[in-house]
Design a protein around this motif. Sequence first.
Motif, PDB file in Angstrom:
ATOM      1  N   GLU A   1      -3.133   1.782 -13.406  1.00 30.85           N
ATOM      2  CA  GLU A   1      -3.850   1.588 -12.146  1.00 30.85           C
ATOM      3  C   GLU A   1      -3.376   0.328 -11.447  1.00 30.85           C
ATOM      4  OE1 GLU A   1      -8.103   2.660 -12.371  1.00 30.85           O
ATOM      5  OE2 GLU A   1      -6.950   4.453 -11.798  1.00 30.85           O
ATOM      6  N   PHE A   2      -3.092  -0.698 -12.239  1.00 31.48           N
ATOM      7  CA  PHE A   2      -2.620  -1.952 -11.651  1.00 31.48           C
ATOM      8  C   PHE A   2      -1.272  -1.720 -10.966  1.00 31.48           C
ATOM      9  CE2 PHE A   2      -0.517  -6.141 -11.908  1.00 31.48           C
ATOM     10  CZ  PHE A   2      -1.440  -6.870 -11.178  1.00 31.48           C
ATOM     11  N   ASP A   3      -0.391  -1.003 -11.641  1.00 27.60           N
ATOM     12  CA  ASP A   3       0.914  -0.677 -11.030  1.00 27.60           C
ATOM     13  C   ASP A   3       0.706   0.010  -9.676  1.00 27.60           C
ATOM     14  OD1 ASP A   3       2.035  -1.613 -13.314  1.00 27.60           O
ATOM     15  OD2 ASP A   3       2.771   0.319 -14.051  1.00 27.60           O
ATOM     16  N   GLN A   4      -0.229   0.948  -9.643  1.00 28.13           N
ATOM     17  CA  GLN A   4      -0.470   1.686  -8.407  1.00 28.13           C
ATOM     18  C   GLN A   4      -0.974   0.770  -7.303  1.00 28.13           C
ATOM     19  OE1 GLN A   4      -2.557   5.333  -8.531  1.00 28.13           O
ATOM     20  NE2 GLN A   4      -1.460   6.117 -10.259  1.00 28.13           N
ATOM     21  N   LEU A   5      -1.849  -0.164  -7.690  1.00 24.46           N
ATOM     22  CA  LEU A   5      -2.380  -1.113  -6.718  1.00 24.46           C
ATOM     23  C   LEU A   5      -1.252  -1.952  -6.124  1.00 24.46           C
ATOM     24  CD1 LEU A   5      -5.052  -2.373  -5.593  1.00 24.46           C
ATOM     25  CD2 LEU A   5      -4.839  -4.056  -7.413  1.00 24.46           C
ATOM     26  N   ILE A   6      -0.375  -2.447  -7.012  1.00 29.07           N
ATOM     27  CA  ILE A   6       0.762  -3.249  -6.568  1.00 29.07           C
ATOM     28  C   ILE A   6       1.657  -2.409  -5.648  1.00 29.07           C
ATOM     29  CG2 ILE A   6       2.882  -4.399  -7.362  1.00 29.07           C
ATOM     30  CD1 ILE A   6       0.776  -6.059  -8.377  1.00 29.07           C
ATOM     31  N   GLN A   7       1.940  -1.192  -6.083  1.00 30.57           N
ATOM     32  CA  GLN A   7       2.807  -0.318  -5.287  1.00 30.57           C
ATOM     33  C   GLN A   7       2.212  -0.091  -3.896  1.00 30.57           C
ATOM     34  OE1 GLN A   7       2.737   3.000  -8.015  1.00 30.57           O
ATOM     35  NE2 GLN A   7       4.871   2.732  -8.592  1.00 30.57           N
ATOM     36  N   ASN A   8       0.923   0.228  -3.845  1.00 27.03           N
ATOM     37  CA  ASN A   8       0.294   0.523  -2.558  1.00 27.03           C
ATOM     38  C   ASN A   8       0.293  -0.694  -1.646  1.00 27.03           C
ATOM     39  OD1 ASN A   8      -0.207   3.022  -3.532  1.00 27.03           O
ATOM     40  ND2 ASN A   8      -2.382   2.699  -3.928  1.00 27.03           N
ATOM     41  N   THR A   9      -0.046  -1.856  -2.239  1.00 29.92           N
ATOM     42  CA  THR A   9      -0.122  -3.071  -1.423  1.00 29.92           C
ATOM     43  C   THR A   9       1.253  -3.412  -0.874  1.00 29.92           C
ATOM     44  OG1 THR A   9      -1.813  -3.789  -2.961  1.00 29.92           O
ATOM     45  CG2 THR A   9      -1.007  -5.424  -1.414  1.00 29.92           C
ATOM     46  N   LEU A  10       2.264  -3.339  -1.738  1.00 32.14           N
ATOM     47  CA  LEU A  10       3.602  -3.719  -1.282  1.00 32.14           C
ATOM     48  C   LEU A  10       4.121  -2.740  -0.232  1.00 32.14           C
ATOM     49  CD1 LEU A  10       5.129  -5.080  -4.568  1.00 32.14           C
ATOM     50  CD2 LEU A  10       4.706  -6.350  -2.469  1.00 32.14           C
ATOM     51  N   CYS A  11       3.823  -1.464  -0.400  1.00 35.45           N
ATOM     52  CA  CYS A  11       4.253  -0.498   0.613  1.00 35.45           C
ATOM     53  C   CYS A  11       3.608  -0.835   1.952  1.00 35.45           C
ATOM     54  CB  CYS A  11       3.882   0.928   0.205  1.00 35.45           C
ATOM     55  SG  CYS A  11       5.012   1.600  -1.012  1.00 35.45           S
ATOM     56  N   ALA A  12       2.322  -1.175   1.914  1.00 31.79           N
ATOM     57  CA  ALA A  12       1.634  -1.514   3.170  1.00 31.79           C
ATOM     58  C   ALA A  12       2.214  -2.783   3.778  1.00 31.79           C
ATOM     59  CB  ALA A  12       0.144  -1.686   2.911  1.00 31.79           C
ATOM     60  N   ARG A  13       2.783  -3.646   2.946  1.00 29.97           N
ATOM     61  CA  ARG A  13       3.364  -4.886   3.452  1.00 29.97           C
ATOM     62  C   ARG A  13       4.839  -4.710   3.803  1.00 29.97           C
ATOM     63  NH1 ARG A  13       1.508  -9.960   2.608  1.00 29.97           N
ATOM     64  NH2 ARG A  13      -0.568 -10.089   1.754  1.00 29.97           N
ATOM     65  N   GLY A  14       5.319  -3.492   3.819  1.00 30.58           N
ATOM     66  CA  GLY A  14       6.677  -3.234   4.305  1.00 30.58           C
ATOM     67  C   GLY A  14       7.752  -3.210   3.232  1.00 30.58           C
ATOM     68  N   PHE A  15       7.340  -3.216   1.961  1.00 34.68           N
ATOM     69  CA  PHE A  15       8.347  -3.179   0.883  1.00 34.68           C
ATOM     70  C   PHE A  15       8.487  -1.763   0.339  1.00 34.68           C
ATOM     71  CE2 PHE A  15       7.336  -7.557   1.237  1.00 34.68           C
ATOM     72  CZ  PHE A  15       8.492  -8.232   0.883  1.00 34.68           C
ATOM     73  N   SER A  16       9.734  -1.324   0.126  1.00 35.47           N
ATOM     74  CA  SER A  16       9.966  -0.002  -0.439  1.00 35.47           C
ATOM     75  C   SER A  16      10.325  -0.115  -1.908  1.00 35.47           C
ATOM     76  CB  SER A  16      11.111   0.698   0.298  1.00 35.47           C
ATOM     77  OG  SER A  16      10.659   1.116   1.559  1.00 35.47           O
ATOM     78  N   GLU A  17       9.890   0.876  -2.654  1.00 33.15           N
ATOM     79  CA  GLU A  17      10.116   0.852  -4.093  1.00 33.15           C
ATOM     80  C   GLU A  17      11.504   1.401  -4.417  1.00 33.15           C
ATOM     81  OE1 GLU A  17       7.644   2.150  -8.042  1.00 33.15           O
ATOM     82  OE2 GLU A  17       7.890   3.620  -6.464  1.00 33.15           O
ATOM     83  N   VAL A  18      12.200   0.735  -5.331  1.00 34.44           N
ATOM     84  CA  VAL A  18      13.462   1.264  -5.834  1.00 34.44           C
ATOM     85  C   VAL A  18      13.297   1.577  -7.319  1.00 34.44           C
ATOM     86  CG1 VAL A  18      14.934   0.070  -4.168  1.00 34.44           C
ATOM     87  CG2 VAL A  18      14.389  -1.035  -6.342  1.00 34.44           C
ATOM     88  N   ASN A  19      14.235   2.365  -7.829  1.00 31.27           N
ATOM     89  CA  ASN A  19      14.205   2.710  -9.247  1.00 31.27           C
ATOM     90  C   ASN A  19      15.625   2.538  -9.778  1.00 31.27           C
ATOM     91  OD1 ASN A  19      13.995   4.117 -11.756  1.00 31.27           O
ATOM     92  ND2 ASN A  19      12.168   5.119 -10.946  1.00 31.27           N
ATOM     93  N   THR A  20      15.805   1.618 -10.708  1.00 29.76           N
ATOM     94  CA  THR A  20      17.165   1.288 -11.152  1.00 29.76           C
ATOM     95  C   THR A  20      17.316   1.451 -12.657  1.00 29.76           C
ATOM     96  OG1 THR A  20      16.607  -1.031 -11.474  1.00 29.76           O
ATOM     97  CG2 THR A  20      17.413  -0.405  -9.291  1.00 29.76           C
ATOM     98  N   PHE A  21      18.565   1.515 -13.097  1.00 22.42           N
ATOM     99  CA  PHE A  21      18.849   1.622 -14.532  1.00 22.42           C
ATOM    100  C   PHE A  21      18.566   0.294 -15.227  1.00 22.42           C
ATOM    101  CE2 PHE A  21      22.370   5.105 -14.471  1.00 22.42           C
ATOM    102  CZ  PHE A  21      21.454   5.979 -13.914  1.00 22.42           C
TER     103      PHE A  21
END
Lengths: 333, 790
Positions: B489-509
């Motif tokens: 749930e914490f991960d989701q909160l961070i993800q949602n907040t950062l998306c709202a602040r203009g940051f996009s999530e990446v997924n790397t090796f």
Amino acid sequence: MEKEILELKDNYINSIDNVNGLSELDLIKSKVLGKNGELTRFLKQVSSLPPEKRPVMGQLVNKAKSEIMAILSAKQSKLEHARLHSKLSKDGTDASLPGISVKKGHLHPISLVIREIVTLFDRFGFTVKEGPDIESEEFNFEALNIGKDHPARDMHDTFYLTNKQLLRTHTSPVQIRTMLNEKPPLRILAPGKVYRYDADTSHSPVFHQIEGLYVDKNVTLADLKGTLTTFLHSFFGQDYDVRFRSSYFPFTEPSVEVDVKWNDPGSKLHGKWFEVMGAGLVQREVFRQTKIDPDLYTGFAFGMGIERLAMLKYQINDIRLLYENDSRLLKQF
Amino acid sequence: MKIPISWLRDYVDLPESIEEMAEKLSFSGLEVEEIIEVGAALKGIITGKIEEISPHPDADRLVVTQVNDGSKRIQIVTGATNISVGDIVPVSPPGAVLSNGMKIKVSKLRGIESSGMLCSEAELGVADEADGIWILPTNTPVGVDFIDYAQLKESLLDIAILPNRGDCQSIIGTARECATLLNLPLKRPEFKLNESKAETAVDLNSKSADCPLYSLRELSSCSLNKTPLWMQRRLELCGIRPIQLFVDITNYVLLEFGQPLHAFDTNSLKGTSISIENIIASSTFKALDGQAYTLEKDDLVICDESGPIAIAGVMGGKSTEVTENTTSVSLEAAYFDPIRVRKTGTRLRLRTESATRFEKSVDIEGVIEAANRASYLFQTLAGATVKNINVFKSEKDPLFKEKLLNFDPEGINKLLGTTYERKDIQETLESLGFKINGDTLVVPSFRQHDISELPCIAEEIARLKGMENIPSTLPQGPSLKASQLASFEFDQLIQNTLCARGFSEVNTFPMVSEKSFKKAGLPIEGTLHIANPISQDESVMRTQLFVSLLERLSFNRRRQQKDCHFFEIGKAFNESIKPHFEDKRLCVVASGTYFKEAYTETSRQENTYSIFHMKGLLEGLFSDHSISFDSNDSRTFLHPKKQCSILNNEGQIIGFIGTLHPNVASEFDVSDDTVVAEISFLSLDLAPKFPSYQSVSKFPTIKRDLALLAPKELSYGDIKSFLLANKPKLVTDIQLFDVFESDQLGEDKKSIAITFTYENKEASLTDDEVNKSHQDLRTLISEKLPVSIR
């Protein structure tokens, strides 16, 4: 006198109506209601009238006064409003200019799929469990009934670390960790990265799986079918056919593979079957390894590749696009 | 495994259309990955006999042949060098079509007319490549339809054999499965072996539990005839290259029965005894393929009196190999322990057809039958004299006992969620070769290896009765859910907040190159290396996430995507991290402009992300976790003046923020205004905080400002901590509202302006008490800090 008052009132009401400016209105106000205003004069005269006439005339003058005042104040607010409006209208702001805002951020498609799956299984009471990416031979293989010389090891091309640990080849070790630490009934879901030594272009050495495990008394293969069918219908659509094929995994028996038939007449994929997950009833040997009584409990487990689901769902044709993280791709999710 | 349909039809009368059967196989566990149509394009190929070869008048590399096509002579020009007069070869006359779809026409080659082509195996789709024209056996009739004669058109089932179904690694095994599924009889090959009275004069002895059954039979007076075309074709269709008759026969029976066989040259065997034993000390062995292999303790070998002559079940030896001079073959048929074969084969990287079958277990009851079948083929095709078979058998080995299980239809139904009748279940199992006596179930010998418990039997019922006939039900138990995993749930909160602040999530090796470490100037010591990397680019487990994110910024920049605000929640790895060598982290990077469109003065000024924006972002995200920042210059990959450590509530460093060092920015080819932050979740309590309510004051607050003239090197952080430690009780908030430097202030000075909020929750504040308190504060500041109050 009575006639004069009424005439005066009508005249002023008329002229107030015709006024166009606030200063002009002020002028009229003082002319009629000021200290030496015309109506004020009449009011003064009232006191010099015979006592029996005073109340009538007094009332008449006051009525005229309040009528004029009401009209004056209405006119005044109308003129003030007009003046403010004309002032505001001269403001040069162009409201069609764009909003000043930060660019919208986007979740990675892999996260989107994981979230959707977690949400759907949430309804069945499954909660998330996490496990390490760096695993031991024991949890990644042996406890899952894949002994050192089991031919099923061929299905897992493994990356080993120089410290003798390995990078987990599937999310199934989370099953083991959970069963060792918790007692049934269990309903868990374990999303995460997995690693396979697979160099060809249609595979990626790193990808994501989500593992599910349900252990309780009297869990049947029919329960597995019902749960997974319900899930796949929610994930892809009610009108997507789902089928189960007999298969083999060392840690489940019976084992199945699950296919979904694409149903979108506009798509190239329409009518084709796609394998989306492997599943089965938990092997009794796995229960023994984790000290759960296989005569008392049964369970089902399933595992699916997130990339595969994401690629199908969003029609992404090359797995590598998911790891390039080109901002023009990310923006679309 | 590739299964030619025409071969399968030898053992079971399959229906005309194979699609439906292929689907049935797929559903019941033998996944047909593909139905391959071999030679689908071929048309009009015939056999011809070369009657004359003469040189081409104008080309050294061509010859002109006269070919008898059965009714007339045709002239064909060819570049082939392996032909002689009298050879019978495949011919494609005008109108014929080759396997690649090429249509043959009359043509002129250097002025000489050519009415067609002589064909190679490659041109007919029989082999991937060929050295020359396909020279056919001398008994091949001339002028016949060669496509028919040599079965050039064939449908192949490409089946993925699962590790538990060793019994299906053969044509007969697959036929048995088809027969059961289609409810048809299985026709096993019928042959009559004429054994001579002679004994196979050898003394057999297995000294190892890994070999409970070993047989050897001498096949003498063999003629090395040419392998018949039909056998060559079947081997080729199954992906085995024909070599010579003796070897081809063993391979043919391997495919047919799934029983690997080995042919020794009898005359090269030393002595009269053969023993099967586990190696005691390591030694070198020269195998058939000409390579020398190191055998280690416990490897199983076949020995004659000179020593090892074969690695059991894996590969034979060079010294006893059958050759063109072989006249007597000693044919081995045996059962070797699956794990033993797998261990040795895997270690030596010899994944031979033989090893892959032994390691999934062969049918111990079928060993001798396969030996007889091969002997019969030696007899008929090589004219061999078949001597008596010599068999070693460990009678006491449990493999020779019938495997018995409890027959429990109720248990099966309970596991599957079905209500099949006992009789129904019994018949289904019997069709698979099980025998049922009352409550006892006898497992057929060819399934001994994979059938051991009730679920195995249930699986047989499920797949034979059809998965589609299992009902679909939802689990009956109560919902167990208490709450979702806090860290998820914490991960989701961070993800949602950062998306709202203009940051996009990446997924790397999580694995990176050593080069990336070097570029960032990170130490390579203590890192975890992959022992068997695919490439050097992915050979080290990252110790910091930002390395991966910088690579992604760089990738985007090369593609003209310069404005990137990215984050990732991922793992970093290090030998010293307890307990799993890994911790979950958040990494945020900001590069380029932040606003969508910045056309006003203020938005332009704020359009690049500074470390203060980043700091504010993290303060917000981790406001429940009492993190703090400590400015220092300890990280060489960051700008020395623009970096802070992130501390947890115990003062331990758990991350950093900063602007990238210009050198590192240029190494990664990213903009040098790039701001980076990374924070580990390992020591944070991610459980959601339960709100605890504090009553709010009914009384108004009073604000007082102070402007301090401070030396430039005095950090605000130091002033703030002094104020927090020494503030009057009534001060409930301290806020910075201005920082500036100017010529008037002097080169080494700065002005810092702060608002103090005074509040009393119990009563109205009086000006007097605030004035007094504020005066005390002013005095304290002037005395204790190197500042003056302006």
